[in-house]
Structure formats: C-alpha cells, structure tokens
Scaffold this motif. Structure first.
Motif, PDB file in Angstrom:
ATOM      1  N   GLY A 238      53.450  35.909  38.530  1.00 53.47           N
ATOM      2  CA  GLY A 238      54.185  37.365  39.356  1.00 53.47           C
ATOM      3  C   GLY A 238      54.835  37.410  38.505  1.00 53.47           C
ATOM      4  O   GLY A 238      55.206  37.642  37.536  1.00 53.47           O
ATOM      5  N   MET A 239      55.344  38.639  39.595  1.00 47.63           N
ATOM      6  CA  MET A 239      56.363  39.384  38.648  1.00 47.63           C
ATOM      7  C   MET A 239      57.596  38.824  37.852  1.00 47.63           C
ATOM      8  O   MET A 239      58.265  39.827  37.435  1.00 47.63           O
ATOM      9  N   ASP A 240      57.914  37.385  38.249  1.00 51.62           N
ATOM     10  CA  ASP A 240      58.475  37.016  38.430  1.00 51.62           C
ATOM     11  C   ASP A 240      58.303  36.389  37.317  1.00 51.62           C
ATOM     12  O   ASP A 240      59.816  35.481  36.648  1.00 51.62           O
ATOM     13  N   GLN A 241      57.259  36.239  37.004  1.00 55.88           N
ATOM     14  CA  GLN A 241      56.886  35.820  35.036  1.00 55.88           C
ATOM     15  C   GLN A 241      56.626  34.490  34.764  1.00 55.88           C
ATOM     16  O   GLN A 241      55.664  33.450  33.898  1.00 55.88           O
ATOM     17  N   GLN A 242      56.519  33.664  36.463  1.00 57.92           N
ATOM     18  CA  GLN A 242      55.950  32.876  36.350  1.00 57.92           C
ATOM     19  C   GLN A 242      55.092  32.143  36.723  1.00 57.92           C
ATOM     20  O   GLN A 242      53.983  32.895  36.780  1.00 57.92           O
ATOM     21  N   MET A 243      53.909  31.171  35.152  1.00 60.10           N
ATOM     22  CA  MET A 243      52.309  30.794  35.440  1.00 60.10           C
ATOM     23  C   MET A 243      52.566  29.571  36.411  1.00 60.10           C
ATOM     24  O   MET A 243      52.918  28.554  36.883  1.00 60.10           O
ATOM     25  N   GLN A 244      51.363  29.572  37.019  1.00 61.04           N
ATOM     26  CA  GLN A 244      50.889  29.093  37.537  1.00 61.04           C
ATOM     27  C   GLN A 244      49.513  29.038  37.921  1.00 61.04           C
ATOM     28  O   GLN A 244      49.136  29.696  37.552  1.00 61.04           O
ATOM     29  N   LYS A 245      48.716  27.488  37.716  1.00 61.92           N
ATOM     30  CA  LYS A 245      47.532  27.582  38.226  1.00 61.92           C
ATOM     31  C   LYS A 245      47.459  27.671  39.833  1.00 61.92           C
ATOM     32  O   LYS A 245      47.337  26.732  40.323  1.00 61.92           O
ATOM     33  N   VAL A 246      45.522  28.231  39.786  1.00 58.55           N
ATOM     34  CA  VAL A 246      44.766  28.158  41.634  1.00 58.55           C
ATOM     35  C   VAL A 246      43.700  28.157  41.084  1.00 58.55           C
ATOM     36  O   VAL A 246      43.223  28.070  40.406  1.00 58.55           O
ATOM     37  N   PRO A 247      43.099  27.212  42.463  1.00 58.13           N
ATOM     38  CA  PRO A 247      41.439  26.945  42.346  1.00 58.13           C
ATOM     39  C   PRO A 247      41.032  28.310  42.650  1.00 58.13           C
ATOM     40  O   PRO A 247      41.367  29.473  42.727  1.00 58.13           O
ATOM     41  N   ALA A 248      39.198  28.189  42.138  1.00 60.44           N
ATOM     42  CA  ALA A 248      38.969  29.250  42.561  1.00 60.44           C
ATOM     43  C   ALA A 248      37.694  28.691  42.878  1.00 60.44           C
ATOM     44  O   ALA A 248      36.685  27.537  42.410  1.00 60.44           O
ATOM     45  N   ALA A 249      37.093  29.384  43.587  1.00 57.52           N
ATOM     46  CA  ALA A 249      35.568  29.561  44.158  1.00 57.52           C
ATOM     47  C   ALA A 249      35.062  30.107  44.585  1.00 57.52           C
ATOM     48  O   ALA A 249      34.744  31.349  44.622  1.00 57.52           O
ATOM     49  N   LEU A 250      33.767  30.177  44.590  1.00 60.83           N
ATOM     50  CA  LEU A 250      33.003  31.258  45.503  1.00 60.83           C
ATOM     51  C   LEU A 250      32.810  31.064  46.849  1.00 60.83           C
ATOM     52  O   LEU A 250      31.768  29.641  46.661  1.00 60.83           O
ATOM     53  N   ILE A 251      32.351  31.599  47.687  1.00 64.12           N
ATOM     54  CA  ILE A 251      32.110  31.571  48.973  1.00 64.12           C
ATOM     55  C   ILE A 251      31.244  32.569  48.982  1.00 64.12           C
ATOM     56  O   ILE A 251      30.626  33.102  49.543  1.00 64.12           O
ATOM     57  N   THR A 252      30.327  32.073  50.528  1.00 63.02           N
ATOM     58  CA  THR A 252      29.294  31.658  50.752  1.00 63.02           C
ATOM     59  C   THR A 252      29.235  32.175  52.306  1.00 63.02           C
ATOM     60  O   THR A 252      29.642  31.715  52.801  1.00 63.02           O
ATOM     61  N   GLY A 253      27.585  33.157  52.605  1.00 64.52           N
ATOM     62  CA  GLY A 253      28.062  33.659  53.613  1.00 64.52           C
ATOM     63  C   GLY A 253      28.419  34.325  54.706  1.00 64.52           C
ATOM     64  O   GLY A 253      28.774  34.007  56.084  1.00 64.52           O
ATOM     65  N   MET A 254      29.084  35.226  54.043  1.00 69.43           N
ATOM     66  CA  MET A 254      30.292  35.281  55.059  1.00 69.43           C
ATOM     67  C   MET A 254      29.312  36.848  54.870  1.00 69.43           C
ATOM     68  O   MET A 254      29.183  37.607  54.467  1.00 69.43           O
ATOM     69  N   GLU A 255      30.663  37.159  56.510  1.00 72.46           N
ATOM     70  CA  GLU A 255      29.700  38.004  57.881  1.00 72.46           C
ATOM     71  C   GLU A 255      31.071  39.137  57.893  1.00 72.46           C
ATOM     72  O   GLU A 255      31.754  38.879  58.067  1.00 72.46           O
ATOM     73  N   LEU A 256      31.287  40.797  57.981  1.00 72.60           N
ATOM     74  CA  LEU A 256      31.657  41.467  58.091  1.00 72.60           C
ATOM     75  C   LEU A 256      31.083  42.244  59.361  1.00 72.60           C
ATOM     76  O   LEU A 256      29.818  42.648  59.279  1.00 72.60           O
ATOM     77  N   PHE A 267      36.756  34.089  45.025  1.00 78.52           N
ATOM     78  CA  PHE A 267      37.842  34.514  45.766  1.00 78.52           C
ATOM     79  C   PHE A 267      39.073  33.677  44.899  1.00 78.52           C
ATOM     80  O   PHE A 267      38.563  32.539  44.567  1.00 78.52           O
ATOM     81  N   LEU A 268      40.144  33.797  44.893  1.00 79.22           N
ATOM     82  CA  LEU A 268      41.489  32.860  44.286  1.00 79.22           C
ATOM     83  C   LEU A 268      41.968  32.002  45.412  1.00 79.22           C
ATOM     84  O   LEU A 268      42.102  33.471  46.516  1.00 79.22           O
ATOM     85  N   PHE A 269      42.396  31.043  45.189  1.00 78.79           N
ATOM     86  CA  PHE A 269      43.163  29.657  46.701  1.00 78.79           C
ATOM     87  C   PHE A 269      44.423  30.087  46.695  1.00 78.79           C
ATOM     88  O   PHE A 269      44.991  29.542  45.113  1.00 78.79           O
ATOM     89  N   THR A 270      45.858  30.970  46.738  1.00 71.78           N
ATOM     90  CA  THR A 270      46.538  30.769  46.574  1.00 71.78           C
ATOM     91  C   THR A 270      47.605  30.413  47.683  1.00 71.78           C
ATOM     92  O   THR A 270      47.263  30.626  49.253  1.00 71.78           O
ATOM     93  N   ASP A 271      48.703  30.368  47.949  1.00 73.36           N
ATOM     94  CA  ASP A 271      49.280  30.041  49.510  1.00 73.36           C
ATOM     95  C   ASP A 271      49.900  31.343  49.997  1.00 73.36           C
ATOM     96  O   ASP A 271      51.034  32.129  48.641  1.00 73.36           O
ATOM     97  N   LEU A 272      49.600  31.947  50.734  1.00 73.03           N
ATOM     98  CA  LEU A 272      50.099  32.786  51.465  1.00 73.03           C
ATOM     99  C   LEU A 272      50.634  32.628  52.668  1.00 73.03           C
ATOM    100  O   LEU A 272      51.343  33.774  53.378  1.00 73.03           O
TER     101      LEU A 272
END
Length: 315
Positions: A238-256, A267-272
C-alpha cells in the motif's frame, strides 16, 4: 475546509505476469469552477485525447498552472491530485492499507487539458512517487471526478485514446449504436454497476486507476466453489509501504446486465470493509484494467449511463 477521507491504494502487486498497480482514493467531492470547454463541447464534437497505458493506468499530457506534465486519469479519484508532499501546517491523515498516510487540501489555479481549461479546482496534495516508480516516469498528478463529471467520457484502450463529449448532444450516439447500455449508481464520485455471479448480485466501481480487479475478501467464502479457480496468492504494497499477501482467483460465469463477461476473470481478494465503515461506500469490488482493456466504453456522468461499444466503434 473540512475533509473526510479514506484512501485505499494497492501498489506493487507482484505476480508471475509482472508488477501491477491499483490506485483508489475516496474523499468528499467539492464544487468545481470550469470555463472554456470550447467549441467542441458546444457542437457535440469530441475532444479527442491520446493516452499511454503503463501498469494498467491511463496517462495523459496536460498543463498544471502553466507547466506541462503527465497525469493519471482515475475514475476512482474524486478530486484532482497534485504530486507533492503536503505542507506540515496543512497535513491531514487518511487510512491506507495498514496505517496512516498524509495529504493536504490544495487549490489548482488553472488546469489545461485538451481543449478545456479549469480554474480554482479543488485538489489534494499527495506524494505519489510510488506511482512514478511503478510507471517509470515523472507524474504531475491525477485527473479525478471533478474534471470529468460534466461529460460523457469515452475510453478506447485498443487505440490508446479517450474523448470527452457533451453528455446530452454529441456525435458519439449519432454515428453508432452501443452494444450494451447499463445504468449505474454514482456513489459519491464512483460509477457503480451491478454484476451477477451465480445467485449473487455484487456492486463494482469502475476504476481506470486500477491495474487489477479487486473484490472484497468475504466473497472468497460466499461465492460457490464451482465459480472459483484459485490462483497463487499475490503480494501487495500500500501507500504506507506495508506488504501483505492476498488471495487471488479466477471467477467464472459473471454477467453485466445479462451480458456474459470473460469466462475466467482474475480478481484479488482484499479487505474493503473499511471503505464502507469510513466512507459509506457500498461496493463489493473495483473493476480495473484487466476488465476494461478489452472494451470500448463510455461513462456518461450526468445521465448515469455506462455504454459498451462494438470494437472499432465509434469512429
């Protein structure tokens, strides 16, 4: 002037396919004084703007108080950003990935971009040298919502161009028919669309300043396992220079809006959750470069419409 702010920036996502960057910030939008939008706006003809893409971010040329420079165009930013360390007497703090960062309110006397000139633009003084390191070029700042919100803004990554149109009367819609028209909700400054994933409907912000797609970490457990293809965790800073590992995955079957998206979107999964807690934004994620790069799309801010155009259109 009072500022309520929350910054969320992921910088330096190291993956097998290289380094990415994401920049999202949230602060209270303010009024903007504009002038000289030019003959192009009055007639409905586009103001065409070439851009470069670096680390998934759009970079354009403009002039800040008479000085030429490079700027990131970021639909995730509510205000203009001036790349400089905030003065000690005006410093305020905002939350980043893990700790506090510092910024200060700023007023831009004159900003010249394409055929437009803006005066007395609210802005933030913020050190974005980390983005300079990521893009490997000097940056004067960022173009945010308060320089975009009066227009329909076309983005064409395939031809490295964008264009600003009169939102109610322009040649864009006279010369072509969009492939898809989607209403969006404007949460403060952020265009937010609804995307279906299985039986779930998720809210995603459209963020041209994001080099990756983000989704709230809770969905790693809530989405059906058959929709997820887990990937190797990625390291983010992040901008605070702290390092973290976050899960990553492909997501299938999405529709707009009933339109199927790419069969496997990363997608990267992170705390929002802090965005909802501190800003009132109600989003499940951000759609960035991996989603947007395949599209020719326009955001009509006054009409609250997202249009997706056929490749090669409009001309």
């Amino acid at each position: 002037m009072k500022w309520a702010a929350c910054f969320f920036s992921l910088l330096g996502v190291f993956a097998l396919n290289g380094q990415h960057s994401v920049s999202f910030l949230n602060t209270r939008p303010s009024s903007v004084e504009t002038f000289s939008a030019g003959q192009a706006e009055q007639s409905g003809v586009a103001m065409l703007i070439p851009f470069e893409v670096s680390r998934g971010m759009i970079i354009v040329k403009a002039r800040l108080d008479g000085q030429p420079g490079s700027f990131i165009v970021d639909t995730g930013a509510p205000l203009m950003v001036v790349n400089k360390a905030p003065e000690a007497t005006a410093k305020q703090t905002a939350r980043s990935f893990a700790s506090a960062i510092e910024y200060a309110p700023e007023i831009i006397g004159r900003f010249q971009w394409a055929e437009m000139a803006f005066q007395n633009l609210d802005a933030l003084a913020l050190d974005i040298s980390h983005l300079e390191a990521s893009t490997q070029r000097p940056l004067s700042g960022m173009v945010g919502y308060n320089a975009l919100h009066l227009y329909e803004v076309l983005f064409d990554y395939r031809q490295n161009r964008m264009a600003l149109y009169n939102p109610r009367r322009n040649m864009l819609h006279r010369s072509a028919t969009p492939m898809l028209e989607v209403s969006f909700e404007l949460q403060d400054h952020l265009p937010v669309v609804r995307i279906k994933a299985g039986a779930h409907t998720l809210l995603f912000g459209i963020d041209t300043g994001a080099g990756v797609n983000l989704i709230d970490r809770q969905w790693l457990d809530k989405l059906p396992p058959e929709l997820l293809v887990l990937q190797q965790a990625e390291e983010v800073r992040g901008m605070d220079q702290q390092m973290q590992k976050v899960p990553a995955a492909l997501i299938t079957g999405m529709e707009l809006n009933g339109h199927p998206l790419d069969d496997q979107m990363g997608f990267l999964f992170t705390d929002l959750q802090h965005l909802q807690t501190n800003t009132g934004l109600k989003i499940d994620g951000l759609l960035g470069f991996p989603f947007l790069k395949e599209l020719v799309f326009s955001i009509n801010y006054p009409k609250r419409k997202l249009y997706i155009w056929h490749a090669g259109e409009p001309r």
